[in-house]
Design a protein around this motif. Sequence first.
Motif, PDB file in Angstrom:
ATOM      1  N   LEU A 165      54.475  -8.094 -39.478  1.00 56.00           N
ATOM      2  CA  LEU A 165      55.614  -7.598 -40.237  1.00 56.00           C
ATOM      3  C   LEU A 165      56.505  -8.797 -40.513  1.00 56.00           C
ATOM      4  O   LEU A 165      56.998  -9.435 -39.576  1.00 56.00           O
ATOM      5  CB  LEU A 165      56.385  -6.528 -39.456  1.00 56.00           C
ATOM      6  CG  LEU A 165      57.669  -6.006 -40.127  1.00 56.00           C
ATOM      7  CD1 LEU A 165      57.333  -5.227 -41.397  1.00 56.00           C
ATOM      8  CD2 LEU A 165      58.451  -5.121 -39.158  1.00 56.00           C
ATOM      9  N   VAL A 166      56.705  -9.106 -41.788  1.00 53.67           N
ATOM     10  CA  VAL A 166      57.465 -10.291 -42.190  1.00 53.67           C
ATOM     11  C   VAL A 166      58.683  -9.860 -42.986  1.00 53.67           C
ATOM     12  O   VAL A 166      58.575  -9.032 -43.910  1.00 53.67           O
ATOM     13  CB  VAL A 166      56.592 -11.257 -43.024  1.00 53.67           C
ATOM     14  CG1 VAL A 166      57.416 -12.450 -43.499  1.00 53.67           C
ATOM     15  CG2 VAL A 166      55.395 -11.732 -42.205  1.00 53.67           C
ATOM     16  N   GLU A 167      59.834 -10.426 -42.663  1.00 53.56           N
ATOM     17  CA  GLU A 167      61.087 -10.114 -43.360  1.00 53.56           C
ATOM     18  C   GLU A 167      61.835 -11.400 -43.673  1.00 53.56           C
ATOM     19  O   GLU A 167      61.963 -12.281 -42.812  1.00 53.56           O
ATOM     20  CB  GLU A 167      61.960  -9.209 -42.485  1.00 53.56           C
ATOM     21  CG  GLU A 167      63.314  -8.860 -43.073  1.00 53.56           C
ATOM     22  CD  GLU A 167      64.422  -9.791 -42.594  1.00 53.56           C
ATOM     23  OE1 GLU A 167      65.449  -9.907 -43.292  1.00 53.56           O
ATOM     24  OE2 GLU A 167      64.242 -10.428 -41.533  1.00 53.56           O
ATOM     25  N   VAL A 168      62.282 -11.517 -44.919  1.00 57.61           N
ATOM     26  CA  VAL A 168      63.133 -12.630 -45.333  1.00 57.61           C
ATOM     27  C   VAL A 168      64.297 -12.060 -46.125  1.00 57.61           C
ATOM     28  O   VAL A 168      64.099 -11.471 -47.198  1.00 57.61           O
ATOM     29  CB  VAL A 168      62.370 -13.656 -46.194  1.00 57.61           C
ATOM     30  CG1 VAL A 168      63.328 -14.771 -46.644  1.00 57.61           C
ATOM     31  CG2 VAL A 168      61.200 -14.265 -45.428  1.00 57.61           C
ATOM     32  N   GLY A 169      65.492 -12.175 -45.594  1.00 62.35           N
ATOM     33  CA  GLY A 169      66.677 -11.721 -46.303  1.00 62.35           C
ATOM     34  C   GLY A 169      66.640 -10.264 -46.716  1.00 62.35           C
ATOM     35  O   GLY A 169      67.180  -9.890 -47.759  1.00 62.35           O
ATOM     36  N   GLY A 170      66.001  -9.424 -45.926  1.00 65.84           N
ATOM     37  CA  GLY A 170      65.954  -7.994 -46.214  1.00 65.84           C
ATOM     38  C   GLY A 170      64.736  -7.523 -46.979  1.00 65.84           C
ATOM     39  O   GLY A 170      64.521  -6.310 -47.121  1.00 65.84           O
ATOM     40  N   GLU A 171      63.920  -8.445 -47.487  1.00 66.42           N
ATOM     41  CA  GLU A 171      62.675  -8.062 -48.148  1.00 66.42           C
ATOM     42  C   GLU A 171      61.557  -8.107 -47.115  1.00 66.42           C
ATOM     43  O   GLU A 171      61.456  -9.056 -46.334  1.00 66.42           O
ATOM     44  CB  GLU A 171      62.354  -9.012 -49.315  1.00 66.42           C
ATOM     45  CG  GLU A 171      63.556  -9.425 -50.166  1.00 66.42           C
ATOM     46  CD  GLU A 171      64.288  -8.265 -50.831  1.00 66.42           C
ATOM     47  OE1 GLU A 171      63.927  -7.090 -50.608  1.00 66.42           O
ATOM     48  OE2 GLU A 171      65.236  -8.529 -51.575  1.00 66.42           O
ATOM     49  N   SER A 181      54.900  -3.610 -49.321  1.00 70.33           N
ATOM     50  CA  SER A 181      56.141  -4.379 -49.276  1.00 70.33           C
ATOM     51  C   SER A 181      57.266  -3.491 -49.764  1.00 70.33           C
ATOM     52  O   SER A 181      57.052  -2.560 -50.547  1.00 70.33           O
ATOM     53  CB  SER A 181      56.050  -5.619 -50.175  1.00 70.33           C
ATOM     54  OG  SER A 181      54.977  -6.449 -49.810  1.00 70.33           O
ATOM     55  N   VAL A 182      58.482  -3.792 -49.316  1.00 71.74           N
ATOM     56  CA  VAL A 182      59.656  -3.081 -49.786  1.00 71.74           C
ATOM     57  C   VAL A 182      60.734  -4.104 -50.131  1.00 71.74           C
ATOM     58  O   VAL A 182      61.009  -5.018 -49.362  1.00 71.74           O
ATOM     59  CB  VAL A 182      60.165  -2.055 -48.738  1.00 71.74           C
ATOM     60  CG1 VAL A 182      60.485  -2.726 -47.408  1.00 71.74           C
ATOM     61  CG2 VAL A 182      61.379  -1.313 -49.261  1.00 71.74           C
ATOM     62  N   ALA A 183      61.296  -3.951 -51.326  1.00 71.12           N
ATOM     63  CA  ALA A 183      62.373  -4.816 -51.779  1.00 71.12           C
ATOM     64  C   ALA A 183      63.492  -3.950 -52.319  1.00 71.12           C
ATOM     65  O   ALA A 183      63.247  -2.943 -52.985  1.00 71.12           O
ATOM     66  CB  ALA A 183      61.887  -5.789 -52.850  1.00 71.12           C
ATOM     67  N   THR A 184      64.717  -4.358 -52.046  1.00 70.90           N
ATOM     68  CA  THR A 184      65.883  -3.565 -52.426  1.00 70.90           C
ATOM     69  C   THR A 184      66.919  -4.431 -53.105  1.00 70.90           C
ATOM     70  O   THR A 184      67.183  -5.557 -52.676  1.00 70.90           O
ATOM     71  CB  THR A 184      66.500  -2.894 -51.184  1.00 70.90           C
ATOM     72  OG1 THR A 184      65.546  -2.028 -50.585  1.00 70.90           O
ATOM     73  CG2 THR A 184      67.736  -2.096 -51.551  1.00 70.90           C
TER      74      THR A 184
END
Length: 344
Positions: A197-203, A248-251
């Motif tokens: 599980l990878v997260e960068v700045g909320g993505e 992936s999820v991006a907001t």
Amino acid sequence: MQTARVLVPQRIATRAPALGAQVHALQGATMGTSWSVRVAGPRALALAPVAQAIQQELDLVVAQMSPWEPGSDISRFNHAPAGSWHALPAAFAEVLACGLQVARDSDGAYDPCAGALVDAWGFGPRQRHDEPGFASPDDAAVQAACAVSGWQRLETGPQGVRQPGGLRLDLSAIAKGYAVDRVVQRLARSFGLDDVLVEVGGELRGEGVKPDGQPWWVALEPVPRWHDGAWQVDVDPVPTRIALHGLSVATSGDHRRFFARDDRHYPHTIDPRTGRPITHGVAVVTVLDASCMRADALSTALTVMGPQAGLPWAAQRGIAALFVTRCADGGLDDHVTPAFAALE
């Protein structure tokens, strides 16, 4: 009482979790924000080389695509003389190609060539909205920034890309998603770590499963409301939980970066077609996609479009998207595309 919304992917891999694995957590800083990674791997996994590899991938994205770095490839292009051609590194070229495709598909709702507008509204590396003396651009300044912006002005060819004069690339709405994808790929390629599980700045992007066979469950942040001069979250918001298994999820949201002037809020999301921050009341757009880079760019494009234009556009393309809009009474309303609803 409304229950939690739970989303699961339509395709689930049958590979079993590795025996004896455990979850390792790593974190650090990049791109003016933070990153975090969870990997399911052997108990004796050496974490130092893994963390170093992650940081290498993130540093590469910064070195090529950060306008905040004077020596980056994007900064050199942005300050280059008119008519000059520039060969782009492979990663930069890949991100720009994706950005230009989304720009064409969305008729410019997302535009990687709108850096002059980002700067004019104080969201770039210079003359920022939170610095003393900043003033919102007047009509003449907006028109001047529009005149040197636009994906149609960028010429591409075997030599790379041509600077037409004054054009400023800005990949902030796609680079973090790309960085997530790069880290996922590097962990698999260099260490055989496929459950991450990878997260960068909320993505975020999740691959594989945890040692107990469960997917990587994440919850969308609740959407805040503006009350008494500050963002406030409902006491008991209804959560949305997503199984990030090959997803992936991006907001994109209006509350993350903004400034206020004369009782008005100016979000950092700018409509490149008008040259001004959006005003149609979109609070948040969330996009689910296998590619975090693509989800990142699409969430911005759909935020600019708003639900009236964005919902049918996304539905026609099978994009899983959630729109949350602000109502006149201070409440929130949400709308989903068929592809998003199919995950519930």
